[in-house]
Design a protein around this motif. Structure first.
Motif, PDB file in Angstrom:
ATOM      1  N   SER A 115       7.218  55.888   4.281  1.00 48.15           N
ATOM      2  CA  SER A 115       6.708  55.330   3.024  1.00 48.15           C
ATOM      3  C   SER A 115       5.748  56.269   2.304  1.00 48.15           C
ATOM      4  CB  SER A 115       5.994  53.998   3.298  1.00 48.15           C
ATOM      5  OG  SER A 115       4.916  54.179   4.201  1.00 48.15           O
ATOM      6  N   LEU A 121       3.722  56.214  -2.618  1.00 48.43           N
ATOM      7  CA  LEU A 121       4.162  55.225  -1.632  1.00 48.43           C
ATOM      8  C   LEU A 121       5.483  54.622  -2.078  1.00 48.43           C
ATOM      9  CD1 LEU A 121       0.903  53.229  -0.797  1.00 48.43           C
ATOM     10  CD2 LEU A 121       2.270  54.564   0.806  1.00 48.43           C
ATOM     11  N   THR A 151       9.132  52.195  -0.482  1.00 50.28           N
ATOM     12  CA  THR A 151       9.572  51.257   0.556  1.00 50.28           C
ATOM     13  C   THR A 151      10.355  51.963   1.653  1.00 50.28           C
ATOM     14  OG1 THR A 151      11.536  50.756  -0.776  1.00 50.28           O
ATOM     15  CG2 THR A 151       9.629  49.294  -1.023  1.00 50.28           C
ATOM     16  N   VAL A 166      -1.540  55.281   3.030  1.00 52.50           N
ATOM     17  CA  VAL A 166      -1.571  54.017   3.764  1.00 52.50           C
ATOM     18  C   VAL A 166      -2.897  53.831   4.498  1.00 52.50           C
ATOM     19  CG1 VAL A 166      -0.554  52.743   5.692  1.00 52.50           C
ATOM     20  CG2 VAL A 166       0.919  53.779   3.963  1.00 52.50           C
ATOM     21  N   TRP A 181      -2.603  43.108   4.434  1.00 49.79           N
ATOM     22  CA  TRP A 181      -1.377  43.897   4.498  1.00 49.79           C
ATOM     23  C   TRP A 181      -1.286  44.657   3.194  1.00 49.79           C
ATOM     24  CZ3 TRP A 181       4.307  41.759   4.235  1.00 49.79           C
ATOM     25  CH2 TRP A 181       5.210  42.794   4.530  1.00 49.79           C
ATOM     26  N   SER A 221       1.063  46.426   1.618  1.00 47.73           N
ATOM     27  CA  SER A 221       2.237  46.375   0.736  1.00 47.73           C
ATOM     28  C   SER A 221       2.101  45.346  -0.383  1.00 47.73           C
ATOM     29  CB  SER A 221       3.502  46.123   1.553  1.00 47.73           C
ATOM     30  OG  SER A 221       3.766  47.212   2.406  1.00 47.73           O
TER      31      SER A 221
END
Length: 315
Positions: free
Chosen positions: A63, A78, A80, A112, A255, A257
């Motif tokens: 990612s 970033l 998926t 991340v 999280w 995302s």
């Protein structure tokens, strides 16, 4: 192009080198010649099918990407997936230009892991100056940055937990005030002792299982336990509402995302992180570089807890 693909769920052995067609960018996408891709613990969950959400098989993981656009801009972003390859597509909304003074590994550590550490402290824990912070797995990618950011954000005392003396020393080198074993047995007692005999204000935990349970017991009045992973692959005990009420506690999930779908959650924190790194106040730990062909070894080392800091693949 060369890429690493997963066509079945399992351990590192499912990471297979393949030749795939070059990706073609669509609207609002950026095509990047990959210079390096980040490796995250979440990638091991994707490989074995235990992640919170998984793409359809087969897929190319990865990612985090840093590289060059066709017009020569150095960018990172970033996506998926698709980063474990020589070329990758990035959503334009999650792509930023990178200062040349920041190395590939350092920059990737800020995606991340850096964004997660920033949001864990700022958004989820709502850390205020003077509060005590416990960072579990403090030698890892998120943990090593969370230790430094907690100090930069004014934490009164930063307590690191880690599995080995070497990892504890690394946490101390990064600015932790105290470093102790992260083992669940005796965890609460060690952490409270490290905080001068007082329960703590904030715990950041990506281990879960018995460590989560022990961390909950270490929280003081209005303490916050932020959970953002399950590296132990064990499930924590349910938290009854009455236990929260006794000390006015909060358990907060995070999280990255879905958080990035909220306006302002991506570029502004990264801008601050770039400034902190450039000023020398935060030092991302780059734990190791692997050729793309040795992706399997990178996952093996990560799962065996032989690594510290950020791991990257060289395309």
């Amino acid at each position: 192009m060369r890429a690493i693909q997963i066509s079945r769920y399992g351990g590192p052995e499912v990471l297979e080198p393949v030749e795939l067609p070059d990706p073609v960018p669509g609207p609002d996408q950026v095509l990047v010649d990959v210079e390096a891709a980040g490796v995250n613990y979440a990638d091991t969950h994707l490989a074995d099918g235990s992640y919170l959400s998984s793409p359809k098989l087969p897929f190319v993981p990865g990612s985090e990407v840093i590289g060059r656009t066709a017009d020569g801009r150095r960018v990172m972003g970033l996506s998926t997936g698709g980063g474990y390859a020589e070329k990758a597509l990035l959503p334009a909304a999650l792509t930023v230009e990178v200062p040349e003074a920041i190395g590939d590994g350092e920059a990737l550590a800020l995606l991340v892991q850096g964004l997660s550490a920033w949001h864990l402290l700022r958004t989820s824990a709502r850390l205020t100056p003077g509060e005590s912070v416990v960072v579990n797995a403090a030698a890892g990618g998120v943990g090593s940055l969370a230790v430094q950011l907690a100090k930069a954000f004014g934490a009164g005392r930063v307590i690191a937990t880690a599995s080995t003396p070497d990892k504890q020393r690394l946490a101390l080198d990064l600015g932790a005030d105290v470093a102790v074993s992260g083992d669940a047995d005796g965890y609460a007692e060690r952490v409270i002792e490290a905080n001068g005999g007082k329960r703590v204000d904030v715990v950041l935990d990506a281990v879960s299982g018995p460590v989560f349970d022990a961390a909950f017991e270490a929280l003081g009045q209005f303490g916050r336990l932020v959970t953002f992973g399950a590296a132990s692959r064990q499930v924590a005990k349910p938290v009854e509402p009455g236990r929260l009420m006794m000390r006015n506690l909060s358990v907060v999930g995070f999280w990255l995302s879905p958080a990035l779908a909220v306006p302002g959650m991506f570029a502004p924190p990264l801008t601050e992180l770039f400034e902190l790194v450039t000023a020398g106040r935060v030092r991302p730990v780059v734990g190791g570089e692997y050729p793309l062909a040795e992706t399997r070894r990178a996952h093996e080392d990560l799962l065996a807890r032989r690594t510290t800091g950020k791991l990257i693949l060289r395309a």
